[in-house]
Design an enzyme around this catalytic site. Structure first.
Site, PDB file in Angstrom:
ATOM      1  N   HIS A 120      73.956  95.785  78.939  1.00 31.71           N
ATOM      2  CA  HIS A 120      72.663  96.363  78.141  1.00 31.71           C
ATOM      3  C   HIS A 120      71.452  95.619  78.707  1.00 31.71           C
ATOM      4  CE1 HIS A 120      74.641  97.962  74.275  1.00 31.71           C
ATOM      5  NE2 HIS A 120      75.558  97.001  74.579  1.00 31.71           N
ATOM      6  N   GLU A 135      68.434  95.951  77.804  1.00 30.37           N
ATOM      7  CA  GLU A 135      67.405  95.670  76.863  1.00 30.37           C
ATOM      8  C   GLU A 135      67.744  94.120  76.385  1.00 30.37           C
ATOM      9  OE1 GLU A 135      70.660  97.347  74.379  1.00 30.37           O
ATOM     10  OE2 GLU A 135      69.731  97.555  76.379  1.00 30.37           O
ATOM     11  N   CYS A 145      75.576 101.418  78.137  1.00 29.62           N
ATOM     12  CA  CYS A 145      76.643 100.988  77.317  1.00 29.62           C
ATOM     13  C   CYS A 145      77.764 102.206  77.197  1.00 29.62           C
ATOM     14  CB  CYS A 145      76.316 100.203  75.947  1.00 29.62           C
ATOM     15  SG  CYS A 145      78.025  99.513  75.244  1.00 29.62           S
TER      16      CYS A 145
END
Length: 216
Positions: free
Chosen positions: A196, A198, A88
């Site tokens: 992202h 994650e 990001c």
């Protein structure tokens, strides 16, 4: 293998740490995930991850406020050529400059400026928040085995700005949000995701696993 996730007060640190631990475990990779604010841990790490959320200027200032951290990144990423992943705003900091709020200097690894997104469709809201597909522009090991394209896996985005790279060869993937927006950049041992990993479930875990295996 030790993976340093840099803690400079920005980013989804807990979810990023958990995602890297899970990806390593499920892929059978022996990796210690080290969430750290210590420059010596970063300089000596086998792989480095720079997360980041919020404004470019704030993240840049936060990183630069850590004594020795910039030098540690230069040592690990530029001199030792250890694999690096920006996430990001961490990816945006790889650029030459950020033009959000004010002009801020980045790490200069990917030539270009981080500029405001201007979708061609005025009904599209800024920021882009949610799931979107990826279009691969140049093959990259971090996308090995990952289905992309219109019917491919989705990545999770939250951003109002994107990296307008000077060299098209540095843009590995784009996402369509009223036009092509930079979604992933890469050069040599350095890679960065605007989305992202994650939070990107199947795609994200696969990409993290590829990063842990990557030998640039």
């Amino acid at each position: 293998m030790r993976v340093a996730i840099i803690d400079y007060g920005s980013g989804n640190l807990r979810s990023a740490t958990k995602a890297f631990e899970r990806a390593a475990r499920e892929a059978g990779i022996d990796a210690t995930i080290d969430l750290t604010d210590k420059p010596d841990h970063v300089a000596s790490a086998d792989r480095i991850v720079l997360p980041g959320v919020g404004a470019y200027a704030d993240c840049s200032a936060g990183l630069n406020a850590m004594p020795g951290m910039h030098e540690a990144l230069i040592e690990a990423v530029e001199k030792k050529a250890h694999p690096f992943l920006g996430i990001c705003v961490g990816m945006q900091l790889m650029s030459s400059r950020g033009l959000e709020k004010t002009v801020s200097t980045g790490l200069g690894w990917i030539e270009g400026d981080v500029v405001e997104m201007t979708p061609s469709d005025p009904t599209l809201k800024i920021p882009q928040i949610g799931w979107n597909t990826l279009e691969i522009r140049h093959a990259h090991p971090l996308f090995d085995g990952i289905k992309t394209g219109a019917d491919g896996l989705h990545a999770y985005f939250v951003h109002s700005y994107h990296l307008a790279a000077k060299h098209s060869t540095d843009v590995i993937a784009t996402t369509n949000y009223g036009g092509a927006m930079t979604a992933f950049v890469g050069r040599d041992n350095m890679a960065g995701a605007q989305f992202h990993p994650e939070k990107s479930q199947t795609l994200g875990l696969a990409l993290i696993s590829n990063f842990l295996r990557w030998k640039p």
